[in-house]
Design a protein around this motif. Sequence first.
Motif, PDB file in Angstrom:
ATOM      1  N   PRO A   5     -43.426  11.919  77.501  1.00 12.19           N
ATOM      2  CA  PRO A   5     -42.571  10.794  78.066  1.00 12.19           C
ATOM      3  C   PRO A   5     -41.186  11.332  77.270  1.00 12.19           C
ATOM      4  O   PRO A   5     -40.791  10.432  77.763  1.00 12.19           O
ATOM      5  N   GLU A  32     -52.657   4.389  73.479  1.00  9.91           N
ATOM      6  CA  GLU A  32     -52.850   3.427  74.623  1.00  9.91           C
ATOM      7  C   GLU A  32     -50.855   2.487  74.593  1.00  9.91           C
ATOM      8  O   GLU A  32     -51.043   1.967  73.959  1.00  9.91           O
ATOM      9  N   HIS A  33     -50.975   2.143  76.013  1.00  4.84           N
ATOM     10  CA  HIS A  33     -49.939   1.183  76.222  1.00  4.84           C
ATOM     11  C   HIS A  33     -49.943   0.720  77.320  1.00  4.84           C
ATOM     12  O   HIS A  33     -50.310   2.361  78.343  1.00  4.84           O
ATOM     13  N   GLU A  36     -52.535   2.071  79.733  1.00  2.00           N
ATOM     14  CA  GLU A  36     -52.343   3.698  80.184  1.00  2.00           C
ATOM     15  C   GLU A  36     -53.203   4.382  78.627  1.00  2.00           C
ATOM     16  O   GLU A  36     -51.679   3.555  77.936  1.00  2.00           O
ATOM     17  N   TYR A  38     -50.510   7.732  76.764  1.00  2.00           N
ATOM     18  CA  TYR A  38     -49.690   8.506  76.948  1.00  2.00           C
ATOM     19  C   TYR A  38     -49.984   9.766  75.879  1.00  2.00           C
ATOM     20  O   TYR A  38     -50.833   9.272  74.978  1.00  2.00           O
ATOM     21  N   PHE A  49     -42.114   6.597  70.804  1.00  2.00           N
ATOM     22  CA  PHE A  49     -42.518   6.069  71.737  1.00  2.00           C
ATOM     23  C   PHE A  49     -43.022   4.829  71.127  1.00  2.00           C
ATOM     24  O   PHE A  49     -42.801   3.624  71.774  1.00  2.00           O
ATOM     25  N   PRO A  53     -41.451   1.624  73.302  1.00  2.00           N
ATOM     26  CA  PRO A  53     -42.261   1.690  74.440  1.00  2.00           C
ATOM     27  C   PRO A  53     -41.622   1.773  75.819  1.00  2.00           C
ATOM     28  O   PRO A  53     -41.412   2.645  76.670  1.00  2.00           O
ATOM     29  N   TYR A  56     -39.393   4.312  77.170  1.00  2.00           N
ATOM     30  CA  TYR A  56     -40.307   5.516  78.025  1.00  2.00           C
ATOM     31  C   TYR A  56     -41.166   5.789  78.888  1.00  2.00           C
ATOM     32  O   TYR A  56     -41.017   5.955  79.308  1.00  2.00           O
ATOM     33  N   ALA A  57     -41.786   4.511  78.570  1.00  2.00           N
ATOM     34  CA  ALA A  57     -42.957   4.216  79.519  1.00  2.00           C
ATOM     35  C   ALA A  57     -42.961   3.937  80.778  1.00  2.00           C
ATOM     36  O   ALA A  57     -41.414   2.898  81.088  1.00  2.00           O
TER      37      ALA A  57
END
Length: 57
Positions: A5, A32-33, A36, A38, A49, A53, A56-57
């Motif tokens: 990502p 994990e974020h 989800e 990544y 990231f 985050p 990019y998330a």
Amino acid sequence: METCPVCGRDVEVNNPSETDYEDETFAPAQVEHGGETYRFCSEDCKDRFEASPGEYA
């Protein structure tokens, strides 16, 4: 295959049991974020990231 990502590179995520390798981690880094997982092509991308985050998330 997934896409990092952060930089857009391909990240191989095949199950190691489906390959000739044992104990091989195909995604060099993951986090994990927001519920989800990544996956990243490198620790550098993972660090970028984690620092931002929402970008990019």
